[in-house]
Design a protein around this motif. Structure first.
Motif, PDB file in Angstrom:
ATOM      1  N   ALA A 149      85.970  24.909  16.621  1.00 40.78           N
ATOM      2  CA  ALA A 149      85.544  23.839  17.513  1.00 40.78           C
ATOM      3  C   ALA A 149      86.504  23.721  18.701  1.00 40.78           C
ATOM      4  N   ASP A 150      87.800  23.779  18.403  1.00 37.40           N
ATOM      5  CA  ASP A 150      88.795  23.679  19.479  1.00 37.40           C
ATOM      6  C   ASP A 150      88.607  24.794  20.503  1.00 37.40           C
ATOM      7  N   MET A 151      88.341  25.995  19.988  1.00 41.09           N
ATOM      8  CA  MET A 151      88.185  27.137  20.901  1.00 41.09           C
ATOM      9  C   MET A 151      86.911  27.002  21.737  1.00 41.09           C
ATOM     10  N   LEU A 152      85.840  26.557  21.057  1.00 41.39           N
ATOM     11  CA  LEU A 152      84.593  26.361  21.796  1.00 41.39           C
ATOM     12  C   LEU A 152      84.806  25.337  22.910  1.00 41.39           C
ATOM     13  N   TYR A 153      85.516  24.264  22.547  1.00 35.45           N
ATOM     14  CA  TYR A 153      85.720  23.211  23.538  1.00 35.45           C
ATOM     15  C   TYR A 153      86.507  23.735  24.728  1.00 35.45           C
ATOM     16  N   LEU A 154      87.461  24.589  24.424  1.00 34.35           N
ATOM     17  CA  LEU A 154      88.282  25.145  25.516  1.00 34.35           C
ATOM     18  C   LEU A 154      87.404  25.941  26.478  1.00 34.35           C
ATOM     19  N   VAL A 155      86.505  26.762  25.928  1.00 35.08           N
ATOM     20  CA  VAL A 155      85.613  27.569  26.778  1.00 35.08           C
ATOM     21  C   VAL A 155      84.710  26.644  27.599  1.00 35.08           C
ATOM     22  N   LEU A 156      84.131  25.676  26.912  1.00 39.48           N
ATOM     23  CA  LEU A 156      83.199  24.778  27.589  1.00 39.48           C
ATOM     24  C   LEU A 156      83.877  24.034  28.731  1.00 39.48           C
ATOM     25  N   SER A 157      85.055  23.466  28.424  1.00 38.78           N
ATOM     26  CA  SER A 157      85.695  22.646  29.458  1.00 38.78           C
ATOM     27  C   SER A 157      86.228  23.529  30.572  1.00 38.78           C
ATOM     28  N   ALA A 158      86.658  24.733  30.217  1.00 39.48           N
ATOM     29  CA  ALA A 158      87.149  25.644  31.253  1.00 39.48           C
ATOM     30  C   ALA A 158      86.022  26.019  32.205  1.00 39.48           C
ATOM     31  N   ASP A 159      84.850  26.365  31.644  1.00 38.70           N
ATOM     32  CA  ASP A 159      83.725  26.761  32.489  1.00 38.70           C
ATOM     33  C   ASP A 159      83.319  25.619  33.426  1.00 38.70           C
ATOM     34  N   ARG A 160      83.303  24.413  32.844  1.00 39.14           N
ATOM     35  CA  ARG A 160      82.886  23.297  33.684  1.00 39.14           C
ATOM     36  C   ARG A 160      83.941  23.009  34.759  1.00 39.14           C
ATOM     37  N   ALA A 161      85.196  23.155  34.396  1.00 40.87           N
ATOM     38  CA  ALA A 161      86.251  22.929  35.384  1.00 40.87           C
ATOM     39  C   ALA A 161      86.140  23.937  36.521  1.00 40.87           C
TER      40      ALA A 161
ATOM     41  N   TYR B 273      83.406  25.501  37.472  1.00 41.31           N
ATOM     42  CA  TYR B 273      82.242  25.169  38.281  1.00 41.31           C
ATOM     43  C   TYR B 273      82.554  23.989  39.215  1.00 41.31           C
ATOM     44  N   THR B 274      83.231  22.983  38.645  1.00 42.68           N
ATOM     45  CA  THR B 274      83.522  21.786  39.438  1.00 42.68           C
ATOM     46  C   THR B 274      84.438  22.123  40.616  1.00 42.68           C
ATOM     47  N   GLU B 275      85.492  22.876  40.323  1.00 45.68           N
ATOM     48  CA  GLU B 275      86.472  23.135  41.381  1.00 45.68           C
ATOM     49  C   GLU B 275      86.033  24.234  42.331  1.00 45.68           C
ATOM     50  N   LYS B 276      85.637  25.385  41.750  1.00 47.03           N
ATOM     51  CA  LYS B 276      85.403  26.566  42.594  1.00 47.03           C
ATOM     52  C   LYS B 276      84.013  26.567  43.241  1.00 47.03           C
ATOM     53  N   VAL B 277      83.095  25.848  42.671  1.00 47.47           N
ATOM     54  CA  VAL B 277      81.761  25.848  43.280  1.00 47.47           C
ATOM     55  C   VAL B 277      81.486  24.500  43.950  1.00 47.47           C
ATOM     56  N   VAL B 278      81.422  23.445  43.133  1.00 46.47           N
ATOM     57  CA  VAL B 278      80.958  22.169  43.686  1.00 46.47           C
ATOM     58  C   VAL B 278      81.929  21.612  44.728  1.00 46.47           C
ATOM     59  N   GLN B 279      83.190  21.429  44.308  1.00 42.21           N
ATOM     60  CA  GLN B 279      84.129  20.818  45.259  1.00 42.21           C
ATOM     61  C   GLN B 279      84.331  21.677  46.505  1.00 42.21           C
ATOM     62  N   ARG B 280      84.425  22.974  46.298  1.00 42.63           N
ATOM     63  CA  ARG B 280      84.682  23.868  47.445  1.00 42.63           C
ATOM     64  C   ARG B 280      83.515  23.823  48.432  1.00 42.63           C
ATOM     65  N   LEU B 281      82.283  23.968  47.901  1.00 46.62           N
ATOM     66  CA  LEU B 281      81.146  24.093  48.808  1.00 46.62           C
ATOM     67  C   LEU B 281      80.680  22.750  49.376  1.00 46.62           C
ATOM     68  N   THR B 282      80.844  21.683  48.571  1.00 50.13           N
ATOM     69  CA  THR B 282      80.335  20.405  49.062  1.00 50.13           C
ATOM     70  C   THR B 282      81.380  19.625  49.850  1.00 50.13           C
ATOM     71  N   LEU B 283      82.627  19.659  49.370  1.00 53.57           N
ATOM     72  CA  LEU B 283      83.650  18.857  50.055  1.00 53.57           C
ATOM     73  C   LEU B 283      84.454  19.671  51.058  1.00 53.57           C
ATOM     74  N   ASP B 284      84.999  20.824  50.596  1.00 56.23           N
ATOM     75  CA  ASP B 284      85.882  21.586  51.480  1.00 56.23           C
ATOM     76  C   ASP B 284      85.095  22.248  52.609  1.00 56.23           C
ATOM     77  N   GLU B 285      84.062  23.013  52.227  1.00 59.41           N
ATOM     78  CA  GLU B 285      83.355  23.776  53.261  1.00 59.41           C
ATOM     79  C   GLU B 285      82.121  23.034  53.754  1.00 59.41           C
ATOM     80  N   GLN B 286      81.653  22.082  52.998  1.00 56.44           N
ATOM     81  CA  GLN B 286      80.509  21.249  53.369  1.00 56.44           C
ATOM     82  C   GLN B 286      79.280  22.060  53.782  1.00 56.44           C
TER      83      GLN B 286
END
Lengths: 188, 495, 394
Positions: free
Chosen positions: A34-46, A48-61
């Motif tokens: 469970a711990d390992m699964l959670y690590l993968v899940l949270s890493a993937d979401r992090a 996506y949040t940082e490298k895709v959403v924040q970059r494209l919507t906030l930084d590069e708009q």
């Protein structure tokens, strides 16, 4: 004779130790999986949040992020991305499952659905750095369950949850526990 | 032997023969409609003799295995459209064990919880076989009680959820609250109503203005005597795309310009299967709709009696007359108009449904296929009323060149949805894409010209539909005003 | 030397020491008659056509005879023999068989034993010890009945009573029995008490026949009633519209009955089971396999009642739905079987009622319903196999 008794006792003790270790190992293995699964899940979401959403919507708009991403030709919200993944897994396998749940959900169906979910969510609200582990029976099957705190990492998370018309909270701040990720593994 | 032994012996023999026949129908025969326990639902009746498609678990499988197999079959054909519809209650949402409490109320993991076949008595609209107040199962208690969550829903009963034009179990793409609010202020009719995708589709460059002389039909001389056929072809997109006679009439040849090859392989009436080699998307979607579903790749072909007998090791034992009796009649591969359950013109009953039914293979006139082809068979009220409708007047104006492309509304405008994907416009030949429930039509069709409120009201007005939208809706769906009201209250409370 | 009562009682014993029918009215009457004859032979009483007179009340050294004598003497009014036989036979305070058995035991002709059945059921048996006495009785009977000599009145009376008990087949062969019949014509009138017993038995038999007839008539009326109800119920099943499953979400009883596969299987197999029992009853009855357990009319009634039960269970299985295709065919033939069965019941049980009203049914009219009832049954096995296979294969 004495030697025989000594050897027998030694043998029994050894076997008990093996059984105990084995049993602990069994218990630990669910937790570790469970711990390992959670690590993968949270890493993937992090990512996506940082490298895709924040970059494209906030930084590069160059693109928006939207709950109705298809209608708005926008990016799905990180929580949607997470939920789609969970549904994808549910479609593929019954070997494990995970979901994003909260004591104050925007969609009522993501509220605590079982006693364990409520207990787990209350635990991680009080202990954001620890995970909650337990077992529960659902639909005639015993599950190992682990709950991990889901924290508002960015201003966008808190503000969206504060402003959404279906949200019961409007006082969330960055760093608050918004809910939890629950991972379930059927116990064989 | 005494008389009574003779009588009972004969009876036993006849009983065994009857059981044998029934068992053969079950295991060997292609056509076996006598085994049906009840009328199959509309649409599925076309494939009711392809029993194996759904009853895929094999004989004497456990109830669990049989149910699993049937549900797998449902998904084989319907998964795509459900996923396109952004299904509000997808199986994957309910497979998570945290939904276990709901499994006992209404198991949404299984299609068959709400849709079972061959039970006409239980079959309601959209082939639903549970009472239409089924929402009560999960949305009437605790945190999920909609009457508590939504003040506007306080006094409502659960039989109105789906019947009011407000909610669907699966497809809510044009019904969800934010969408309603977004379109709350739409006029009933846009200032310059044009169906954009139709306009773009009709404006495709088909090079049909090139002169006949530019094209050279390569075919046996005896087949070139009918000048209309040659003219039609030369004016068609086929000619301008270098599709010559041989491509269809001599399928499989290497070079359609080689007269000798074409002549050697010439077929006067080619099987319309030749179309699918180029028109892949049209073929695929045609097979998803009611016109061509019998040829859907996931639908079992008519059972081959000889092969079944071989599998059972009976082919040597069974006399030829029995074999031919059990294999007769073979279920036709193509749907015929006569088999339709909707009202059809009597004189069209011999028609078989394939590409050529609607499209003249030489002229390929999409305008003909968009109206006249449909009305050649369909004779229900809605179809018959079309020519008295405003939509048809607009279509006539467009056809005569008095109005811009996309201003007319043909049968195909609504029922053969145009799809734009990756910059390319194609026509879905699944006539059901925009139906069942009819709110599916709102986004790809109605909203280009009409407001959402007007569209919702019109599609909820059954008698208006029968009159083919000749007039204004007499029904009003309150969902938009409720959604707007809620938005307003939320803003006020935020302030 | 055994007296007449002892002799008859001995003959009543079966091989295992059990005196079976001693409680029946007939046997009681015979035993009373025997005691009376013994008393008259002992000179204690005298009988004529009108009355029975006690001559002496002195003890006879026989407990049974003394007991009877006491009762006769206690009664001051004069009554005829017939009356006394009836009165003594139905006297609940007087146990003639028990006293007679005690007497035999005392004389060491039989002995008393306890027999256990299934650990807890105890019964008393009286096996014969002195087999010669019993054989002697039989031999004397044979002599009296088979010879043509003028019989001793005592022996003649014993023969009459033994015949009245229906014990002749135990003593004589088939061919001898025929011979007995004419001889008995002469023997029967010889003894006044014997005659009174015989006429008493004849009366009992007449009553029994009347009671049996009345019972049959009652059963027939019941069969008629059930058949009419059955015919109506089957007609309703055929004609009335189906009962709809309620248009409400959530399982209701009706939805479970007509839509739930488990319930459907239960009601279906129960229906099949009851139908088979009904069929087997009639088949076994035709082959005389059941008559010994229950009489014909009772079984007939059971068959008709099961038919009615079938219609009720059919309702729980179908709710007046007739089905489609092969299922419809099965339903049609099954209902035809039930309706024609009910019609057969009406015709068979109604014949007597109609005859009373002056209507006579022709043979044809009586035979057609039962033949069509059977004919409608014939396609059912094949259709039922199809019905069950369709459920499990698809």
């Amino acid at each position: 004779m004495q030697i025989l008794i000594n050897k027998s006792v030694a043998f029994v003790v050894t076997m008990m130790t093996v059984f105990a270790v084995e049993a602990v190992a069994q218990g630990v293995s669910y937790q570790r999986v469970a711990d390992m699964l959670y690590l993968v899940l949270s890493a993937d979401r992090a990512v996506y949040t940082e490298k895709v959403v924040q970059r494209l919507t906030l930084d590069e708009q160059v693109i928006m992020v939207s709950e109705h991403f298809e209608d708005d030709a926008a990016l799905p919200l990180p929580s949607q991305m997470f939920r789609f993944g969970s549904e994808y897994v549910a479609d593929e396998t019954e070997d494990f499952s995970y979901s994003l749940v909260s004591l104050d959900p925007i969609n009522k169906k993501n509220g605590p659905g079982t006693d364990l979910e409520r207990e787990g969510l209350e635990f991680v609200v009080d202990n954001p750095d620890e995970a909650f582990y337990g077992e529960e029976e659902l639909g005639g099957q015993l599950y190992f369950a682990a709950v991990y705190a889901d924290i508002a990492v960015a201003e966008a998370c808190a503000s969206c949850h504060n402003n959404h018309q279906d949200s019961p909270r409007d006082d969330l701040e960055v760093g608050d526990v918004m809910g939890g990720v629950i991972i379930r593994i059927p116990v064989e | 032997m005494s008389k009574s032994w003779m009588v009972w012996g004969t009876w036993l023999l006849l009983t065994l023969i009857a059981i044998f026949v029934v068992v053969m129908w079950m295991t060997v025969s292609g056509d076996r409609d006598l085994l049906l326990i009840g009328k199959t639902t509309d649409a599925h009746h076309q494939i009711e003799m392809a029993c194996e498609t759904c009853h895929a678990a094999g004989s004497f499988a456990s109830t669990k295995a049989a149910t699993k197999a049937i549900n797998k079959s449902c998904r084989n054909c319907h998964d795509d459209e459900l996923s396109k519809a952004d299904d509000s209650h997808p199986r994957k949402k309910f497979r998570n064990p945290r939904m276990a409490a709901y499994w006992e109320k209404l198991d949404a993991r299984l299609c068959t919880s709400c849709h079972i076949e061959h039970r006409p008595e239980l079959t309601r609209e959209s082939a639903v076989t549970v009472a239409m107040n089924f929402c009560i199962a999960c949305h009437s208690e605790g945190d999920q009680d909609v009457r508590q969550i939504r003040p506007s829903h306080a006094g409502l009963t659960f039989d109105t959820c789906a019947s009011s034009g407000c909610h669907n179990f699966h497809d809510n793409r044009s019904l969800y609250a934010d969408f309603l609010v977004k379109h709350a202020n739409d006029d009933w009719l846009a200032p310059s109503p044009i169906h954009q995708l139709s306009a773009l589709y009709l404006a495709r460059d088909q090079s049909s203005n090139r002169r006949l002389a530019d094209f050279k039909a390569i075919a046996p001389a005896s087949s070139l005597t009918d000048s209309t056929v040659v003219d039609d072809w030369a004016g068609s997109a086929h000619a301008s795309s270098d599709i010559n006679c041989g491509n269809c009439h001599a399928p499989g040849i290497a070079d359609n310009q080689e007269r000798l090859q074409v002549e050697a392989n010439w077929v006067d009436d080619p099987d319309l299967g030749v179309c699918k080699d180029c028109h892949k998307n049209e073929t695929r979607t045609f097979r998803q709709g009611r016109h061509g579903m019998r040829q859907h790749p996931k639908i079992a072909n008519p059972r081959d009696t000889d092969r079944q007998l071989q599998q059972l090791g009976l082919d040597q034992l069974m006399p030829a007359f029995l074999k031919s009796w059990f294999s007769d009649p073979v279920h036709p591969l193509h749907m015929t108009v006569a088999e339709a359950r909707l009202p059809m013109h009597k004189n069209a009953s011999d028609q078989v449904l394939n590409c050529g039914t609607c499209h003249n293979p030489h002229a390929v006139d999409v305008r003909h296929a968009a109206v006249e082809a449909c009305l050649g068979c369909h004779s229900d009220d809605h179809s018959v009323a079309y020519k008295d409708s405003r939509h048809y007047a607009l279509w006539q104006a467009e056809s005569s060149g008095d109005a811009a492309p996309g201003t007319g509304v043909s049968c195909a405008t609504c029922h053969m949805a145009k799809v734009k994907r990756r910059g390319k416009i194609t026509v879905s030949h699944n006539q059901n894409d925009t139906l069942r429930p009819n709110e599916k039509m709102i986004r790809p069709v109605c909203l280009d010209c009409h407001g959402l409120s007007f569209a919702l009201d019109s599609l909820a007005d059954e008698s208006l539909i029968q009159r083919n939208f000749n007039g204004k809706p007499s029904v009003h769906v309150p969902s938009i005003s409720w959604a707007v009201q809620r938005e307003k209250e939320d803003e006020e409370s935020d302030r | 030397m055994l007296n007449i009562t002892d002799s008859i009682l001995l003959l009543l014993e079966n091989e295992d020491g059990v005196f079976l029918p001693t409680q029946s009215d007939t046997v009681k009457s015979v035993l009373v008659g025997a005691v009376l004859i013994d008393l008259s032979l002992a000179g204690r009483i005298d009988t004529d056509l009108e009355s029975l007179i006690v001559l002496s009340e002195t003890s006879t050294d026989n407990a049974l005879m003394d007991e009877v004598l006491k009762r006769l003497a206690r009664h001051s009014k004069t009554a005829d023999t017939q009356h006394w036989i009836e009165a003594l036979a139905s006297d609940q305070t007087l146990s003639i068989p028990e006293l007679a058995l005690a007497n035999l035991e005392q004389n060491q002709i039989i002995e008393r034993k306890e027999r256990k059945l299934l650990w807890f059921l105890r019964s008393r048996i009286y096996p014969t010890v002195d087999f010669d006495s019993k054989e002697n009785v039989k031999l004397r009977m044979r002599e009296v009945v088979l010879s043509n000599d003028v019989p001793d009145p005592t022996e003649a009376a014993t023969a009459c009573l033994v015949e009245a008990c229906g014990l002749f087949p135990e003593i004589f062969s088939e061919s001898e029995l025929r011979q007995c019949r004419s001889r008995m014509q002469h023997l029967r009138p010889l003894d006044l008490i014997g005659r009174a017993v015989i006429s008493r038995i004849a009366k009992i038999e007449r009553q029994q026949i009347l009671a049996a007839r009345a019972k049959t008539a009652r059963l027939q009326k019941l069969v008629l009633l059930l058949s009419v109800v059955g015919a109506l119920a089957a007609a309703v099943t055929l004609l009335s519209p189906r009962i709809p499953i309620p248009d409400q979400f959530g399982p209701t009883l009706l939805e479970l009955l007509w839509n739930d596969s488990t319930w459907q299987q239960w009601s279906g197999y129960i229906l099949l089971g009851i139908s088979l029992v009904g069929l087997m009853i009639i088949a076994a009855l035709k082959n005389r396999l059941l008559n010994r357990f229950w009489n014909y009319s009772n079984w007939q009634l059971a068959h008709v009642a099961l038919g009615l039960l079938c219609i009720l269970i059919l309702f729980t299985h179908t709710g007046f739905r007739l089905g489609d295709n092969l299922n419809a065919l099965l339903m049609l033939f099954y209902l035809a079987t039930l309706i024609l069965g009910a019609l057969t019941g009406i015709v068979i049980s109604g014949v007597t009622q109609l005859r009373k009203k002056g209507v006579t049914l022709t043979r044809r009219m009586r035979v057609i319903p039962i033949r069509t009832h059977i004919a409608a049954l014939l396609p059912l096995p094949a259709l039922l196999v199809a019905h069950i296979l369709i459920v499990y294969l698809y």
